[in-house]
Structures are given as C-alpha cells and as structure tokens.
Design a protein around this motif. Structure first.
Motif, short mmCIF file in Angstrom:
data_model
loop_
_atom_site.label_atom_id
_atom_site.label_comp_id
_atom_site.label_asym_id
_atom_site.label_seq_id
_atom_site.Cartn_x
_atom_site.Cartn_y
_atom_site.Cartn_z
N LEU A 121 14.92 70.09 39.47
CA LEU A 121 13.71 70.76 39.96
C LEU A 121 13.37 71.93 39.05
CD1 LEU A 121 14.34 71.07 43.81
CD2 LEU A 121 12.68 69.61 42.66
N ASN A 122 12.10 72.29 39.04
CA ASN A 122 11.68 73.39 38.18
C ASN A 122 11.44 74.68 38.94
OD1 ASN A 122 9.33 72.73 39.49
ND2 ASN A 122 8.05 72.87 37.66
N ASP A 123 11.93 74.78 40.14
CA ASP A 123 11.73 76.01 40.90
C ASP A 123 12.61 75.98 42.14
OD1 ASP A 123 10.65 78.51 41.46
OD2 ASP A 123 8.59 77.83 41.18
N GLU A 124 12.66 77.10 42.82
CA GLU A 124 13.38 77.16 44.09
C GLU A 124 12.53 76.52 45.17
OE1 GLU A 124 16.45 78.31 44.76
OE2 GLU A 124 16.74 78.66 42.62
N ALA A 125 13.15 75.72 45.98
CA ALA A 125 12.46 75.08 47.10
C ALA A 125 13.51 74.53 48.05
CB ALA A 125 11.56 73.95 46.61
N ALA A 126 13.10 74.34 49.28
CA ALA A 126 13.99 73.68 50.23
C ALA A 126 14.21 72.26 49.75
CB ALA A 126 13.37 73.69 51.61
N LEU A 127 15.46 71.84 49.80
CA LEU A 127 15.77 70.49 49.33
C LEU A 127 15.47 69.46 50.40
CD1 LEU A 127 19.15 71.12 47.48
CD2 LEU A 127 16.88 70.82 46.49
#
Length: 148
Positions: free
Chosen positions: A32-38
C-alpha cells in the motif's frame, strides 16, 4: 502461489479486494502507498511504501519495489492501480519472473486512466471492464470485478 497485491488506498483497494475469493488459498502480500485500515483478509505481510504523486518520490518507490520484490519473489503482481502499480510493475518486469496482471479500474468508463496507459505495455495480462475501452487496449481482455 505467492501473489503481490499492489494498491493505493481507497477505491482501488476496495476494488481489488472484491477479488478476495480468488486470492483466498494463496500467499498474498499487500503493498500500500499510505496508511489505511486493512481489509479483512489474511495477508501474509503488508508493506507500506511512500505515497508518490507523479513526482520525485516515484524514484523512491522504484527502490522500495526492488527491495520488496527481491524479498518476496512473487509469482504474480496484481493491481487495479493507481500510482504504486507502475513502479512495482516496472521493476518486476525488469528483474523478476513474476507475471504482471493489471485490471483497469471500473471507474475508467470512457477513457483509460494514466496508470492503465502506463501499465498496458508492462502487464502480461491486462483487463479492462468496459467495452468503451477496448479500442485503447487491443491486446487486453474484458473482465469485470463485481462489487457485492
């Protein structure tokens, strides 16, 4: 089979995870290219790379892609976009045995995305989801990801 799923966060990640039934049973690694909920999926590992926006950080993504690909040695690199797909596919195409599979996002109805245009020559298997895109990708196949 080891599948490296490469996605930006948001809609592209939601779209690629519609393929979860196909991915189940394989070793799936997420980039992924950013923080996010998986998503609720048993990923073997998750890598987060720098979020590049068509700028010099793409060069850093190339280095990150090389490190991840060398460590993971996937059989398949799979993506619906956006930005991180191109550097990972470029490095994979040059230096790995991985087959590259790209699915043009369902949001591209009339015109292909920039990512799609860049991925077309890199992908071993390229899929579009709307008949209107067939003329842009003569070597590609039509397939649809169904949201449900």
């Amino acid at each position: 089979m080891k599948i490296l799923v490469v996605s930006s966060v948001g809609g592209h990640l939601t779209e690629i995870m519609q393929l979860a039934p196909v991915l189940a049973g394989h070793e799936v690694v997420l980039v992924l290219n950013d923080e996010a909920a998986l998503p609720d999926f048993p990923f073997a590992r998750v890598y987060r790379i720098v979020h590049a926006e068509r700028d010099a950080r793409v060069l850093f993504n190339l280095l990150e892609a090389a490190r991840i690909l060398r460590h993971e040695d996937p059989d398949i690199v799979l993506s619906t976009g956006a930005g991180p797909a191109v550097p990972v596919a470029f490095v994979a195409r040059l230096g790995t045995r991985a087959r590259i599979v790209f699915v043009e996002t369902a949001a591209a109805i009339v015109r292909p995305t920039l990512t799609g245009r860049l991925m077309a020559p890199l992908a071993h298997h390229f899929f579009y989801q709307w008949d209107t895109l067939a003329r842009f990708f003569p070597r590609a196949e039509k397939a649809s990801i169904h949201f449900g």
